[in-house]
Structures are given as C-alpha cells and as structure tokens.
Design an enzyme around this catalytic site. Structure first.
Site, PDB file in Angstrom:
ATOM      1  N   ARG A 236      14.095  -9.238   8.722  1.00  0.00           N
ATOM      2  CA  ARG A 236      15.041 -10.267   8.302  1.00  0.00           C
ATOM      3  C   ARG A 236      16.451  -9.693   8.365  1.00  0.00           C
ATOM      4  NH1 ARG A 236      11.655 -13.396   9.147  1.00  0.00           N
ATOM      5  NH2 ARG A 236      10.784 -15.059   7.840  1.00  0.00           N
ATOM      6  N   GLU A 265      22.523 -17.086   9.976  1.00  0.00           N
ATOM      7  CA  GLU A 265      22.072 -17.659  11.240  1.00  0.00           C
ATOM      8  C   GLU A 265      22.280 -19.167  11.233  1.00  0.00           C
ATOM      9  OE1 GLU A 265      17.985 -16.527  11.708  1.00  0.00           O
ATOM     10  OE2 GLU A 265      18.437 -14.384  11.778  1.00  0.00           O
ATOM     11  N   HIS A 284      16.540 -14.780  16.940  1.00  0.00           N
ATOM     12  CA  HIS A 284      15.450 -14.998  15.983  1.00  0.00           C
ATOM     13  C   HIS A 284      14.281 -15.746  16.639  1.00  0.00           C
ATOM     14  CE1 HIS A 284      14.547 -15.479  11.406  1.00  0.00           C
ATOM     15  NE2 HIS A 284      13.439 -15.220  12.104  1.00  0.00           N
TER      16      HIS A 284
END
Length: 333
Positions: A236, A265, A284
C-alpha cells in the site's frame, strides 16, 4: 422475495451470471458518495471495488443493507466500524490475487534493476544512435540473480514472491508479525528483525497491508538503512513516507524505487516522475489479470451469498458483527 444487490464497478460477466441466479442485480457504476447515499437504501447487498468509497454517511443511509462484499483483499475504503454498528457484514476476498501480485512484484523488480522501462522510453525517443551510447550510459544495470532479497510481510503474497525469487537464485530474508516455519523450510527464508532485514538486503519488497502499525513503516530513519539498495512496493502507498523517499532518491542514497501504489491515488503529477532512471511506476494494477479478476469475482459473489444464506464466511472482516445482528437475522436465501 429475491435479494437486491448493487454492483458498483465493471465486474466480470461470469460471476455476475452466477449472482443473477439468486438475486436481482443492478449496476451503479462508480457512483459518487452523494449518489450512493441516495440509492443504497434500495439494496440488501453490495459488491464493491477499492475504487468505491463506502464511508459512514453512506452506511447510515443503507436501511436494508445486510452485506458489503469487497471485491478486493483490502477493505480500507469501507468504514467497517460504522458497518458493524449497523449490523452490516463486511467480507473480503482472500488468496485470489497472490499469484498475480507476486508475479507483478518480480516483474517490477526485474524492470527496476535491468532498466527495462527506462530503455523502452529511451528507444522510443530516438536516442539510440549507437551501441556505444547504450554501453557507456547504462553501466549501472544489475541482475536480480545473486542478490539478498528482503521481504516485509510473509502472508500469501509474500510467500508467492519468495518462491519466485528463490527460483531466480536469490537469498531470502524476511520480517513478518509472526514467523512462518513453512516458507523457512520450503525456501530457506531467514526470519530477522525488521531493521536487520533492511540492513542486510540488496532489494527490499513491501508486501504488507495498510494498518495503523504499518503506516510509514519505511520512514526517513529506515531509508538510511536502505542506502545503496533497491525498494519495491506492491503493498500500500501508506507504507512509505514519500517525501522522505524522494529526498533519498534525489540525494543518491536509494538506488531505485519501483511501486504500484501511492499515498494518494490516482496521481496526475508526482516528484518521482522526474527520476526515470531510478524508478518504475505503475497505476495500482498488480492484481489485474483476466484470470485473477474472474476468480476474485466468484469469491466476492460466494461471500455475499453465504451471508444472505445465514452463514458466516471465513473472509468476514468484522466478526463481532454477529453479536449485533445474528446470521439468522440477515438470512434471505
């Protein structure tokens, strides 16, 4: 009466077909929080992706909702405390993405050390005017083979990374909240204290979840232990203090950083964009693959249906919810 289920993202068709056998399904694609507040009261269940925020204000509008099924291993986009208070079961998927993410982690590591992403940009920009240009300018390229690889987090993903890295001729060091005798025996992985893993490794791979304990686990102090080393993050974005990271790269202390995740993000601009040689950046999507997405969809559907059948799935996140609202009370199937 058949349950009504909201799906908040573009889910693979085969899992949806399975869900439609037991429930009426409506797609509300990537709704805003305000839109979700208006609509969520119509549904008994919801299947959501990490792109779908489920804060307290939405949960408090969910008059009929019995289960939130996360189409992900993470669930930090859901206010689990609020859901528990209202007797809403929250589930996650488990184990489905391990192989896809592990494969991606190895790919990021190779791309970082062998400068694959940089080389692609180099040749597309028309800079390859001679072999001499490459051989003189790319001298810092390194192999993964023979390196000490430190893995922080030895869950299913960490173990899958370990197996792949071991096959590439590396030595595995690791730190986790608990020792994992199975992977120590299988791959010769050595458990060490966190700081020792950082000191002794040539490459460190982050495979930890986002928790209060792991927030900025790689901070300015620990980045000093990574001087002359490489860091890869498929966990993360919150695991890394990005300001301290950028500083370490700019000062030439960290050899390179590859990441699939960021503190905030999505990103449009970032200081890391200026460091093409030292970084590999992806949006991601380490778990994205046709196979993994379909498998994850089926598990998310099974989790939701289990709750609506009055069962308690192993992947239930808020296990204390059964004391507030028993499985029998949410049973619809």
């Amino acid at each position: 009466m058949r349950p009504r289920v909201a799906v908040l993202f573009k889910m693979k068709s085969k899992p949806v077909e399975e869900l439609r056998k037991y429930a009426d399904v409506e797609f509300i694609l990537y709704p805003s929080v305000d839109e979700l507040k208006e609509r969520i009261g119509e549904f008994d269940g919801a299947i959501i992706s990490p792109l779908n925020r489920f804060p307290r204000e939405v949960i408090e509008s969910a008059e009929r909702l019995k289960v939130i099924s996360c189409h992900s291993a993470g669930y930090d986009h859901v206010d689990v405390k609020a859901a528990t208070e209202r007797g809403i079961y929250v589930t996650k998927v488990s184990g489905v993405l391990s192989e896809a993410v592990a494969e991606f982690a190895v790919g990021l590591t190779i791309a970082l050390l062998r400068k694959i992403a940089y080389s692609d940009k180099f040749i597309r920009a028309g800079k390859w005017d001679s072999h001499r240009t490459v051989w003189s300018g790319f001298r810092d390229i390194e192999t993964v083979y023979g390196k000490k690889v430190g893995i922080l987090g030895m869950g299913a993903i960490g173990k899958a990374i370990t197996r792949r890295m071991k096959a590439m001729g590396t030595e595995i060091l690791y730190w986790s909240r608990s020792r994992k005798p199975d992977i120590e025996k299988e791959a010769g992985a050595r458990y060490m204290p966190l700081e020792d893993v950082l000191r002794e490794s040539d490459i460190v791979i982050l495979a930890l979840p986002s928790t209060p304990e792991t927030y900025h686990i790689i901070n300015e102090e620990r980045l000093r232990l990574l001087e002359g080393k490489y860091l890869v993050n498929i966990g993360r974005g919150t695991l890394v203090d990005e300001k301290a990271l950028v500083k370490a790269i700019e000062e030439g202390k960290l050899k390179g950083y590859a990441t699939d995740v960021f503190e905030n993000e999505p990103i449009q601009e970032h200081e890391l964009f200026e460091h093409e040689w030292e970084t590999v950046l992806t949006p991601h999507h380490a778990g994205l693959s046709r196979e993994a997405m379909e498998d994850m969809g089926f598990q998310a559907v099974r989790n939701l249906l289990a709750v609506l059948r009055g069962e308690v799935p192993e992947t239930l996140v808020n296990r204390e919810v059964v004391e507030i609202r028993s499985p029998e009370e949410v049973k619809m199937l």
